[in-house]
Design a protein around this motif. Structure first.
Motif, short mmCIF file in Angstrom:
data_model
loop_
_atom_site.label_atom_id
_atom_site.label_comp_id
_atom_site.label_asym_id
_atom_site.label_seq_id
_atom_site.Cartn_x
_atom_site.Cartn_y
_atom_site.Cartn_z
N HIS A 13 13.29 -63.42 -31.20
CA HIS A 13 12.86 -62.04 -31.32
C HIS A 13 12.38 -61.54 -29.97
N SER A 14 12.48 -60.22 -29.76
CA SER A 14 11.91 -59.61 -28.56
C SER A 14 11.17 -58.35 -28.98
N PHE A 15 10.15 -58.02 -28.23
CA PHE A 15 9.34 -56.86 -28.59
C PHE A 15 8.64 -56.28 -27.37
N LEU A 16 8.43 -54.96 -27.42
CA LEU A 16 7.57 -54.29 -26.45
C LEU A 16 6.19 -54.20 -27.04
N PHE A 17 5.19 -54.24 -26.20
CA PHE A 17 3.85 -54.20 -26.79
C PHE A 17 2.86 -53.41 -25.94
N LEU A 18 1.84 -52.97 -26.59
CA LEU A 18 0.69 -52.35 -25.96
C LEU A 18 -0.54 -53.07 -26.50
N GLU A 19 -1.37 -53.53 -25.58
CA GLU A 19 -2.50 -54.36 -26.00
C GLU A 19 -3.80 -53.82 -25.42
N TRP A 28 -17.01 -68.00 -10.26
CA TRP A 28 -16.34 -67.92 -11.55
C TRP A 28 -17.09 -66.98 -12.47
N SER A 29 -16.36 -66.33 -13.31
CA SER A 29 -16.94 -65.50 -14.35
C SER A 29 -16.32 -65.96 -15.66
N LEU A 30 -17.19 -66.42 -16.56
CA LEU A 30 -16.70 -67.02 -17.81
C LEU A 30 -17.16 -66.18 -19.00
N GLY A 31 -16.34 -66.16 -20.01
CA GLY A 31 -16.79 -65.44 -21.19
C GLY A 31 -15.73 -65.28 -22.24
N LEU A 32 -16.12 -64.54 -23.28
CA LEU A 32 -15.26 -64.33 -24.45
C LEU A 32 -14.12 -63.36 -24.12
N GLN A 33 -12.98 -63.67 -24.64
CA GLN A 33 -11.80 -62.80 -24.45
C GLN A 33 -11.25 -62.41 -25.81
N TYR A 34 -10.96 -61.16 -25.97
CA TYR A 34 -10.40 -60.73 -27.26
C TYR A 34 -9.35 -59.64 -27.00
N ALA A 35 -8.46 -59.49 -27.94
CA ALA A 35 -7.40 -58.49 -27.76
C ALA A 35 -6.79 -58.12 -29.10
N GLY A 36 -6.34 -56.90 -29.18
CA GLY A 36 -5.56 -56.44 -30.32
C GLY A 36 -4.28 -55.80 -29.80
N GLN A 37 -3.19 -56.15 -30.42
CA GLN A 37 -1.90 -55.73 -29.86
C GLN A 37 -1.02 -55.11 -30.93
N ILE A 38 -0.33 -54.05 -30.55
CA ILE A 38 0.68 -53.49 -31.44
C ILE A 38 2.03 -53.60 -30.73
N GLY A 39 2.99 -54.14 -31.42
CA GLY A 39 4.28 -54.39 -30.80
C GLY A 39 5.40 -53.63 -31.50
N LEU A 40 6.40 -53.32 -30.72
CA LEU A 40 7.59 -52.65 -31.26
C LEU A 40 8.71 -53.68 -31.30
N ASP A 41 9.09 -54.07 -32.51
CA ASP A 41 10.12 -55.10 -32.67
C ASP A 41 11.49 -54.55 -32.31
N LEU A 42 12.14 -55.15 -31.33
CA LEU A 42 13.41 -54.63 -30.85
C LEU A 42 14.58 -55.10 -31.71
N ALA A 53 0.45 -53.46 -21.03
CA ALA A 53 1.74 -53.28 -21.73
C ALA A 53 2.71 -54.34 -21.23
N GLY A 54 3.76 -54.54 -21.98
CA GLY A 54 4.71 -55.53 -21.51
C GLY A 54 5.83 -55.82 -22.48
N LEU A 55 6.50 -56.91 -22.20
CA LEU A 55 7.66 -57.33 -22.97
C LEU A 55 7.42 -58.76 -23.45
#
Lengths: 232, 367
Positions: free
Chosen positions: A200-206, A167-181, A226-228
């Motif tokens: 709501h639905s949105f496309l995002f890049l994180e 196992w590898s444990l640790g801190l997780q962080y993320a910043g995301q910008i989404g396009l509101d559909l 990226a995703g939906l």
């Protein structure tokens, strides 16, 4: 003749009385402000895909050409909603990636034997999602921040044997910008809400990062995904 | 009223007769994998004493060259008649057996059967093949013309045969072996040693891998002897290997495997006959190789189990390798004392998380 007139009068009276409430209801609906069609928001769901390569010397030696493609599913339960401004949620991400490379012989030449690494990260996150821009200003940008902890199960094998896992444990962080559909097609958004309960639905890049603890195998790194996404 | 009752009785009788398993229903012939037609039931029981596998039954080159006997079972054979056997198209029709044209050719004539059910007829595979293919020997061709069993009053008759007096069976003959596999590549590794190849032509159903071990002797990898030519050296060009030269590979193996030769004399034989035509690679374990190195060659088989010549002979080597785990060193950090859990537990959490999400979602909708 008299009987016929009485019957006609009764029929007209009945028709008038029966149509009166319906007419009143129509007038009431026309006069009242438009109903808020949106259903209650309970969860957010993200389907995620993106490359990921841990910053690890051994990894680079064998899997430098393999992006893995980290596939993931995130599910957030909305704990607090400041209407048309902000969501505060708690959620989890389950992801998976597999890397394949070639084992090397003692003299450094490549053998034909395969060596592989499989990772299975599970993250628990606090999520703040800001949607004031599309809801109040019509700008289709949703900003999201995530902070949490990841338990990454990893396993490796070479030539179908010589296996190891941990196992590898640790801190997780993320910043995301989404396009509101919804901003682009409000009518379609309304249909999705009425038919599927999707608000709501949105496309995002994180951009996301993982910082393992010192006791863990260092499979940390930064990458993008990226995703939906859907709010339901 | 009487007429209506009679009609109802007739209708019921017809339904009973049509119902499967009823005493009136005609018994269906035993499942053989091949369709037969006519009133006589025909079934191929064995070829060379071996029962054929279910599905399409083939007579191949081995059965022909060994002149194996093909055993047929006939049922519902009319009493008091003799048996003519033909191969061809529509051999029950008038004029098809008159010797003019090439409609039907006779295999056996005037055979006498003792009964009507479970009658066994033995025919020579070589006769069947040579007559069906119109060749002297076993040839190198394919044919799918049916074999016909005709119950006749006078042997050799050319008259039309009634529906109840003949039976036929699809006869699949293939005496054309596939080409030897090409582009053989032998790999190196510690636990899984790769072997790759390509089919020589499309007439392939499965492959066999032959391994001629060198034992624990030192591999002759640096002996400077050039291996025999193979398409693996041609950069993947589509040209087939050159004609078999009888060469072996001097860098590995005992020399028992020779290009284009037979695998019968190979020691340390490993057969992988469960590989499909589309699987053109496999891995050998170190024990399969049986030492530090081995010579390998591949044979292709078609549906009739005809075997191709041996492919080019290549080497496989068992060598110590370094993989990702080795590169991590001796003391691999485990992260936490939770190594009893694994991906299966994580996979199990996904539906739980989804269920929790759905519950939360429904509660919020209700509120």
């Amino acid at each position: 003749m008299m009987r016929a007139r009485l019957a006609l009068l009764a029929a007209v009276t009945l028709a008038l009385f029966s149509s009166a409430p319906a007419a009143a209801q129509i007038n009431e609906e026309l006069d009242s402000p438009p109903r808020d069609f949106s259903s209650t928001e309970g969860i957010a769901l993200e389907l995620r895909i993106g490359p990921f390569q841990p910053d690890n010397e051994a990894f680079d030696r064998f899997f430098a050409d393999d992006d893995g493609l980290l596939l993931g599913l995130e599910l957030d339960v909305i704990a607090f909603r400041l209407k048309d401004i902000l969501y505060l949620s708690g959620g989890g991400i389950v992801s998976w990636a597999k890397y394949k490379g070639t084992a090397v012989e003692e003299d450094g030449t490549e053998a034909t034997e395969e060596t592989s690494l499989e990772i299975f990260p599970l993250s628990l996150l606090a999520v703040a999602r800001l949607d004031v821009l599309p809801r109040k200003l019509g700008i289709p940008i949703i900003l999201t921040g995530k902070l949490g902890y990841t338990w990454m199960n990893w396993s490796t094998e070479t030539g179908g044997s010589d296996k190891a896992s941990g196992w590898s444990l640790g801190l997780q962080y993320a910043g995301q910008i989404g396009l509101d559909l919804d901003t682009f097609d409000l009518a379609a958004a309304r249909v999705m809400d009425e038919e599927w309960g999707i608000n709501h639905s949105f496309l995002f890049l994180e951009v996301h990062g993982f910082e393992p603890t010192g006791e863990s195998l260092d499979l940390g790194g930064m990458s993008w995904v990226a995703g939906l996404g859907f709010v339901m | 009223m009487t007429r209506q009752l009679l009609s109802a009785a007739l209708l019921a009788a017809a339904m009973l007769a049509a119902a499967p398993g009823s005493g009136f229903a005609q018994e269906e012939p035993e499942e053989t994998g091949n369709e037969s037609s006519g009133g006589i039931g025909v079934q191929i029981l064995s070829i060379g004493g071996e029962s054929p596998e279910l599905g399409t039954i083939w007579i191949g080159l081995d059965a022909c060259t060994a002149d194996a006997e093909v055993e047929f079972r006939l049922d519902n054979f009319p009493t008091g008649k003799q048996l003519d056997v033909y191969v061809g198209v529509a051999c029950n029709t008038a004029g098809s057996r008159d010797g003019e044209g090439d409609d039907c050719d006779i295999i056996a004539e005037g055979l006498t059967l003792r009964g009507t059910q479970d009658q066994r007829v033995m025919l020579s595979a070589k006769d069947i093949v040579s007559i069906a293919l119109g060749t002297e020997g076993c040839g190198a061709q394919q044919s799918k013309e049916p074999i016909w069993f005709l119950a006749v009053d006078s042997p050799g008759t050319t008259a039309a045969i009634g529906e109840d007096s003949y039976g036929s069976e699809p006869l699949n003959i293939d005496t054309d072996p596939p080409d030897a596999p090409i582009s053989i590549v032998g790999g190196s590794g510690e636990n899984a040693i790769l072997v790759e190849w390509r089919a020589g032509n499309e007439n392939v159903d499965s492959f066999e891998i032959y391994v001629d071990s060198s034992g624990d002797g030192t591999p002759l990898r640096d002996s400077g002897v050039e291996p025999p030519p193979s398409s693996s050296d041609d950069g993947g060009a589509d040209e087939p290997d050159p004609e078999p030269t009888g060469a072996t590979n001097d860098m590995c193996g005992s020399g028992a495997l020779t290009v284009g030769g037979s695998a019968d004399e190979v020691r340390s034989l490993l057969t992988k006959d469960d590989l499909s035509a589309t699987a053109t690679q496999t891995t050998l374990s170190a024990s399969d190789v049986g030492g530090a190195s081995a010579a390998i060659a591949v044979v292709a088989l078609d549906e009739a189990k005809n075997r191709s010549p041996l492919s080019a002979v290549e080497c496989v080597f068992v060598v110590p390798t370094t993989g990702f785990k080795d590169a991590l060193g001796e003391d691999i950090p485990q992260g936490c004392p939770c190594s009893a859990a694994g991906p299966a537990q994580l996979e199990g959490m996904l539906p739980i998380a989804l269920a929790l999400g759905v519950i939360a979602y429904r509660r919020r909708r209700r509120s």
